[in-house]
Design a protein around this motif. Structure first.
Motif, PDB file in Angstrom:
ATOM      1  N   ALA A  80      12.251  77.092 -33.850  1.00  0.00           N
ATOM      2  CA  ALA A  80      10.918  76.476 -33.949  1.00  0.00           C
ATOM      3  C   ALA A  80       9.802  77.509 -33.995  1.00  0.00           C
ATOM      4  CB  ALA A  80      10.701  75.537 -32.758  1.00  0.00           C
ATOM      5  N   LYS A  81       8.821  77.259 -34.878  1.00  0.00           N
ATOM      6  CA  LYS A  81       7.676  78.166 -34.978  1.00  0.00           C
ATOM      7  C   LYS A  81       6.470  77.608 -34.232  1.00  0.00           C
ATOM      8  CE  LYS A  81       9.041  79.604 -39.613  1.00  0.00           C
ATOM      9  NZ  LYS A  81       8.846  79.145 -40.985  1.00  0.00           N
ATOM     10  N   GLY A  82       6.548  76.345 -33.849  1.00  0.00           N
ATOM     11  CA  GLY A  82       5.373  75.691 -33.262  1.00  0.00           C
ATOM     12  C   GLY A  82       5.122  76.062 -31.809  1.00  0.00           C
ATOM     13  N   ASP A  83       3.858  75.859 -31.385  1.00  0.00           N
ATOM     14  CA  ASP A  83       3.529  75.998 -29.955  1.00  0.00           C
ATOM     15  C   ASP A  83       3.878  74.710 -29.234  1.00  0.00           C
ATOM     16  OD1 ASP A  83       2.279  78.445 -30.521  1.00  0.00           O
ATOM     17  OD2 ASP A  83       0.530  77.335 -31.254  1.00  0.00           O
ATOM     18  N   PHE A  84       3.961  73.631 -30.005  1.00  0.00           N
ATOM     19  CA  PHE A  84       4.331  72.336 -29.434  1.00  0.00           C
ATOM     20  C   PHE A  84       5.664  71.913 -30.033  1.00  0.00           C
ATOM     21  CE2 PHE A  84      -0.258  72.588 -29.440  1.00  0.00           C
ATOM     22  CZ  PHE A  84      -0.576  72.215 -28.139  1.00  0.00           C
ATOM     23  N   ILE A  85       6.496  71.335 -29.188  1.00  0.00           N
ATOM     24  CA  ILE A  85       7.800  70.902 -29.689  1.00  0.00           C
ATOM     25  C   ILE A  85       8.015  69.433 -29.350  1.00  0.00           C
ATOM     26  CG2 ILE A  85      10.300  71.170 -29.411  1.00  0.00           C
ATOM     27  CD1 ILE A  85       9.925  74.091 -29.166  1.00  0.00           C
ATOM     28  N   CYS A  86       8.456  68.695 -30.346  1.00  0.00           N
ATOM     29  CA  CYS A  86       8.788  67.285 -30.112  1.00  0.00           C
ATOM     30  C   CYS A  86      10.279  67.109 -30.399  1.00  0.00           C
ATOM     31  CB  CYS A  86       7.962  66.408 -31.051  1.00  0.00           C
ATOM     32  SG  CYS A  86       8.433  64.679 -30.975  1.00  0.00           S
ATOM     33  N   VAL A  87      10.977  66.420 -29.516  1.00  0.00           N
ATOM     34  CA  VAL A  87      12.392  66.113 -29.769  1.00  0.00           C
ATOM     35  C   VAL A  87      12.507  64.609 -29.970  1.00  0.00           C
ATOM     36  CG1 VAL A  87      14.742  66.197 -28.836  1.00  0.00           C
ATOM     37  CG2 VAL A  87      13.143  68.040 -28.313  1.00  0.00           C
ATOM     38  N   MET A  88      13.188  64.207 -31.012  1.00  0.00           N
ATOM     39  CA  MET A  88      13.378  62.768 -31.233  1.00  0.00           C
ATOM     40  C   MET A  88      14.693  62.490 -31.957  1.00  0.00           C
ATOM     41  SD  MET A  88      10.867  61.907 -34.427  1.00  0.00           S
ATOM     42  CE  MET A  88      11.375  60.214 -34.421  1.00  0.00           C
ATOM     43  N   ASP A  89      15.175  61.255 -31.832  1.00  0.00           N
ATOM     44  CA  ASP A  89      16.417  60.882 -32.502  1.00  0.00           C
ATOM     45  C   ASP A  89      16.156  60.522 -33.962  1.00  0.00           C
ATOM     46  OD1 ASP A  89      17.483  61.204 -30.051  1.00  0.00           O
ATOM     47  OD2 ASP A  89      17.975  59.087 -29.700  1.00  0.00           O
ATOM     48  N   ALA A  90      17.248  60.484 -34.712  1.00  0.00           N
ATOM     49  CA  ALA A  90      17.120  60.207 -36.142  1.00  0.00           C
ATOM     50  C   ALA A  90      17.326  58.732 -36.461  1.00  0.00           C
ATOM     51  CB  ALA A  90      18.146  61.031 -36.914  1.00  0.00           C
ATOM     52  N   ASP A  91      17.711  57.949 -35.456  1.00  0.00           N
ATOM     53  CA  ASP A  91      18.171  56.586 -35.764  1.00  0.00           C
ATOM     54  C   ASP A  91      17.073  55.533 -35.728  1.00  0.00           C
ATOM     55  OD1 ASP A  91      17.711  56.641 -33.096  1.00  0.00           O
ATOM     56  OD2 ASP A  91      19.715  56.056 -32.468  1.00  0.00           O
ATOM     57  N   LEU A  92      15.816  56.002 -35.692  1.00  0.00           N
ATOM     58  CA  LEU A  92      14.642  55.118 -35.723  1.00  0.00           C
ATOM     59  C   LEU A  92      14.476  54.291 -34.453  1.00  0.00           C
ATOM     60  CD1 LEU A  92      15.144  54.191 -39.434  1.00  0.00           C
ATOM     61  CD2 LEU A  92      13.232  55.512 -38.547  1.00  0.00           C
ATOM     62  N   LYS A 124       9.344  48.587 -23.691  1.00  0.00           N
ATOM     63  CA  LYS A 124      10.302  47.507 -23.994  1.00  0.00           C
ATOM     64  C   LYS A 124      11.608  48.171 -24.410  1.00  0.00           C
ATOM     65  CE  LYS A 124       7.191  43.947 -25.703  1.00  0.00           C
ATOM     66  NZ  LYS A 124       6.172  44.549 -26.572  1.00  0.00           N
ATOM     67  N   VAL A 125      12.703  47.729 -23.812  1.00  0.00           N
ATOM     68  CA  VAL A 125      13.977  48.324 -24.221  1.00  0.00           C
ATOM     69  C   VAL A 125      14.898  47.262 -24.810  1.00  0.00           C
ATOM     70  CG1 VAL A 125      14.052  50.383 -22.772  1.00  0.00           C
ATOM     71  CG2 VAL A 125      14.745  48.214 -21.805  1.00  0.00           C
ATOM     72  N   GLY A 126      15.479  47.644 -25.922  1.00  0.00           N
ATOM     73  CA  GLY A 126      16.339  46.682 -26.608  1.00  0.00           C
ATOM     74  C   GLY A 126      17.784  47.134 -26.589  1.00  0.00           C
ATOM     75  N   PHE A 127      18.249  47.678 -25.457  1.00  0.00           N
ATOM     76  CA  PHE A 127      19.653  48.082 -25.467  1.00  0.00           C
ATOM     77  C   PHE A 127      20.468  47.318 -24.430  1.00  0.00           C
ATOM     78  CE2 PHE A 127      17.900  50.300 -22.190  1.00  0.00           C
ATOM     79  CZ  PHE A 127      18.202  51.627 -22.000  1.00  0.00           C
ATOM     80  N   SER A 128      21.780  47.464 -24.507  1.00  0.00           N
ATOM     81  CA  SER A 128      22.667  46.599 -23.731  1.00  0.00           C
ATOM     82  C   SER A 128      22.500  46.798 -22.233  1.00  0.00           C
ATOM     83  CB  SER A 128      24.110  46.899 -24.113  1.00  0.00           C
ATOM     84  OG  SER A 128      24.462  48.172 -23.601  1.00  0.00           O
ATOM     85  N   LEU A 129      22.935  45.779 -21.509  1.00  0.00           N
ATOM     86  CA  LEU A 129      22.845  45.821 -20.044  1.00  0.00           C
ATOM     87  C   LEU A 129      23.636  47.005 -19.500  1.00  0.00           C
ATOM     88  CD1 LEU A 129      21.197  43.595 -18.793  1.00  0.00           C
ATOM     89  CD2 LEU A 129      23.286  42.703 -17.767  1.00  0.00           C
ATOM     90  N   TRP A 130      24.777  47.271 -20.142  1.00  0.00           N
ATOM     91  CA  TRP A 130      25.628  48.371 -19.699  1.00  0.00           C
ATOM     92  C   TRP A 130      24.903  49.714 -19.842  1.00  0.00           C
ATOM     93  CZ3 TRP A 130      29.133  50.342 -16.841  1.00  0.00           C
ATOM     94  CH2 TRP A 130      29.747  51.552 -17.174  1.00  0.00           C
ATOM     95  N   GLU A 203      16.081  48.781 -31.497  1.00  0.00           N
ATOM     96  CA  GLU A 203      17.545  48.785 -31.638  1.00  0.00           C
ATOM     97  C   GLU A 203      17.898  49.719 -32.783  1.00  0.00           C
ATOM     98  OE1 GLU A 203      20.003  45.858 -30.807  1.00  0.00           O
ATOM     99  OE2 GLU A 203      18.570  44.361 -30.076  1.00  0.00           O
ATOM    100  N   ARG A 204      19.085  50.258 -32.714  1.00  0.00           N
ATOM    101  CA  ARG A 204      19.578  51.086 -33.799  1.00  0.00           C
ATOM    102  C   ARG A 204      19.692  50.217 -35.053  1.00  0.00           C
ATOM    103  NH1 ARG A 204      22.737  55.388 -35.306  1.00  0.00           N
ATOM    104  NH2 ARG A 204      22.691  56.979 -33.664  1.00  0.00           N
TER     105      ARG A 204
END
Ligand SMILES: Nc1nc2c(ncn2[C@@H]2O[C@H](COP(=O)(O)OP(=O)(O)O)[C@@H](O)[C@H]2O)c(=O)[nH]1
Ligand SMILES: [Mg+2]
Length: 354
Positions: A80-92, A124-130, A203-204
């Motif tokens: 990374a060249k930035g002073d700020f870094i963001c990490v995120m998933d690709a699955d939207l 708000k979370v849209g993932f399984s109870l498990w 949700e994925r």
């Protein structure tokens, strides 16, 4: 500059939509995307390169071979060249539109880390109870293994932004998925400069989650590693040693006061209990939690007393229940003592010496 780091494994079907949405963020003038892919079998890296050109993104794609998610992200940090870094998933599941807002907030409010949290008011979370259960247990344990995270509601989200400078001198050695906790444990940041913001965890859309049973196991093993790294095992040991010393003092005083001072044994016991609480408190204050001493001593002592009285009730309750279930009362008492010890330890860590 902002570097957006996206780890991928078999996300070919998600890349185009992700890039289209990233392209639409116009508010960030100076940014780069670093996609770190671990040997995807569906050609994610090749597709990402092609689509990067199509959408004219400032993107670099790296194949990190067999490295896992968090170690691939570390490769991204190094590039990374930035002073700020963001990490995120690709699955939207992480809305890219939030990045610009977070960056603005970070600069305006002078924050070190902004955590996009699944578990604060407004999320708000849209993932399984498990999955929710596993996450909650992980977060609960992370508050024990890395106590400085105890006010953070989501220590395991994959969506966050931070200043790169906090990683200077941090020797990150994570396993599995939980890169954020590794950063929270080892980076050099100002604790007052962390905030959590809510979001809607979608949700994925395509493909499947790669967080399976093996990854759950790896995550908990990683916790154990951090527990040792933060020297919390030593803290717990100190606490137990003091507990044993309190027990010896309690028995000794009970015996002395009853046999030699002629007190009724229940009166002796009250004095012995309070004396052992006091001695445990002083020893913990100067040894186990010496770095956590804040505010008035009497207030801490008062809290410790309350915690001990509750622990006594926990001990009695477990003794009663297990004995009623058919266990020998001496065996039930061992469980009672063990759970009461954990109870006192946690209330000490999270309340008395918070
Ligand atoms: N580089 C890399 N990325 C991974 C790996 N496993 C998962 N990912 C990516 O990390 C992100 C989060 O993974 P995901 O399967 O959605 O996990 P979940 O959101 O926790 O269910 C996605 O973008 C995945 O493609 C891996 O082993 N290496
Ligand atoms: Mg996901």
């Amino acid at each position: 500059m902002l570097s957006i780091i996206i780890p991928t494994k078999n996300e070919a079907l998600n890349i185009e939509k992700l890039f289209r949405r990233l392209k639409r963020i116009r508010k960030i003038k100076n940014s780069e995307i670093i996609l770190v892919d671990s040997n995807s079998k569906d050609g994610t890296d090749i597709i990402a390169k092609k689509l990067g050109k199509k959408y004219k993104l400032n993107i670099r794609v790296f194949n990190t071979g067999e490295l896992d998610l968090s170690n691939s992200v570390i490769v991204g940090f190094k590039k990374a060249k930035g002073d700020f870094i963001c990490v995120m998933d690709a699955d939207l599941q992480h809305p890219p539109e939030m990045i610009a807002l977070m960056l603005k907030k970070m600069k305006k409010e002078n924050k070190d880390i902004i955590i996009v949290s699944r578990f604060v008011k407004g999320s708000k979370v849209g993932f399984s109870l498990w999955r929710k259960f596993v996450s909650k247990v992980f977060i609960f344990l992370s508050h024990i293994c890395v106590p400085k995270t105890q006010n953070i509601r989501d220590t395991s989200t994959g969506f966050f932004i931070f200043r790169k400078k906090i990683l200077k001198k941090a020797r990150l050695k994570p396993d599995g998925f939980k890169i954020l906790l590794e950063i929270l444990a080892k980076a050099h940041y100002d604790y007052d400069k962390i905030i959590e913001v809510p979001f809607s965890f979608g949700e994925r859309e395509k493909e499947k989650s790669k967080f399976n049973f093996k990854q759950t196991y790896v995550a908990f093993k990683h916790l154990l590693k951090l527990f040792r790294h933060q020297k919390e095992h030593k803290r717990f040991l100190k606490f137990c040693i003091i507990g044993v010393s309190g027990f010896i003092l309690n028995e000794g005083l009970l015996w002395t006061l009853t046999e030699f001072a002629g007190l009724f044994y229940l009166i002796s016991s009250i004095i012995a209990i309070e004396a052992s609480i006091l001695s445990n408190f002083i020893l913990n204050d100067v040894w186990t939690f010496r770095r956590e001493r804040k505010g008035r001593l009497l207030k801490r002592l008062f809290k410790f007393n309350i915690a001990r009285i509750f622990a006594l009730l926990v001990n009695l309750g477990i003794l009663w229940i297990l004995t009623a279930l058919g266990l020998h009362y001496l065996v039930s008492n061992i469980f009672g003592i063990a759970i009461a010890t954990i109870f006192t330890y946690l209330s000490s860590l999270w309340w008395v010496w918070k």
